[in-house]
Design an enzyme around this catalytic site. Structure first.
Site, short mmCIF file in Angstrom:
data_model
loop_
_atom_site.label_atom_id
_atom_site.label_comp_id
_atom_site.label_asym_id
_atom_site.label_seq_id
_atom_site.Cartn_x
_atom_site.Cartn_y
_atom_site.Cartn_z
N GLY A 40 63.24 46.74 80.43
CA GLY A 40 64.40 45.98 80.88
C GLY A 40 65.71 46.43 80.27
O GLY A 40 66.74 45.79 80.51
N CYS A 41 65.73 47.50 79.50
CA CYS A 41 66.94 47.92 78.81
C CYS A 41 67.33 49.35 79.18
O CYS A 41 66.60 50.29 78.85
CB CYS A 41 66.75 47.82 77.30
N PRO A 42 68.48 49.54 79.81
CA PRO A 42 68.90 50.89 80.17
C PRO A 42 69.18 51.77 78.96
O PRO A 42 69.02 52.99 79.03
CB PRO A 42 70.15 50.67 81.01
N ALA A 44 67.45 51.77 76.22
CA ALA A 44 66.14 52.26 75.80
C ALA A 44 65.66 53.37 76.72
O ALA A 44 65.04 54.34 76.27
CB ALA A 44 65.14 51.11 75.76
N HIS A 45 65.96 53.24 78.00
CA HIS A 45 65.54 54.27 78.96
C HIS A 45 66.11 55.63 78.62
O HIS A 45 65.43 56.64 78.75
CB HIS A 45 65.96 53.88 80.38
#
Length: 170
Positions: A40-42, A44-45
């Site tokens: 759910g975290c860009p 982190a992506h």
């Protein structure tokens, strides 16, 4: 209006760096580091994407929390598609990694987290810094020569990159 400059609040709390020559607190070693993230975290992506671009899948392990932010924070749930249990420490919540690193920690629990499996501490939880670490510090372990030579932070674009990052990074 105040004449004093105001410093932007720091979002991340752990900003450790690795040492290629082994002289620092966190030496570069294959298999020593672990990446915690959530789908759910860009932010982190982008760390996960950099790990893939550099061919570090066999060098830096990964666990993925549930996408939903529980009232107690990011949690591990291997029954959810594309999520895992914490394979390193058996934590139920990512907060436990923060507490293990600093029992008095009272800041935000953010992802991604670069974790040292030997010292059992968080090295870094700033996605841009983790990307820089993956971009150059692990080059000797990249899967291919092209991945070793891949530099997503060329010196000649550093100023422009930092300008753009300042727009998207809180």
């Amino acid at each position: 209006m105040s004449n004093q400059s105001e410093e932007a609040p720091k979002v991340t709390s752990f900003n450790g760096r690795l040492s290629k020559d082994g002289s620092g607190e966190f030496p570069v070693e294959k298999g020593r580091y672990h990446l915690y993230l959530t789908p759910g975290c860009p932010y982190a992506h982008r760390a996960l994407i950099m790990r893939k671009y550099k061919g570090l899948e066999d060098v830096i392990s990964v666990d993925v929390t549930h996408w939903y932010l529980h009232e107690n924070g990011w949690f591990f749930d291997e029954t959810e598609d594309q999520c895992t249990k914490d394979s390193i420490n058996g934590f139920k919540f990512l907060r436990e990694a923060y507490d293990q690193t600093n029992p008095n920690y009272s800041g935000k629990i953010t992802v991604p987290v670069l974790y040292d499996k030997v010292k059992k501490v968080i090295v870094n939880n700033e996605s841009a810094e983790i990307m820089e670490i993956f971009n150059s510090d692990f080059n000797e372990f990249c899967s291919t020569q092209a991945q070793k030579e891949l530099n997503l932070f060329p010196k000649e674009l550093e100023e422009a990159s930092n300008e753009i990052l300042s727009w998207v990074t809180p």
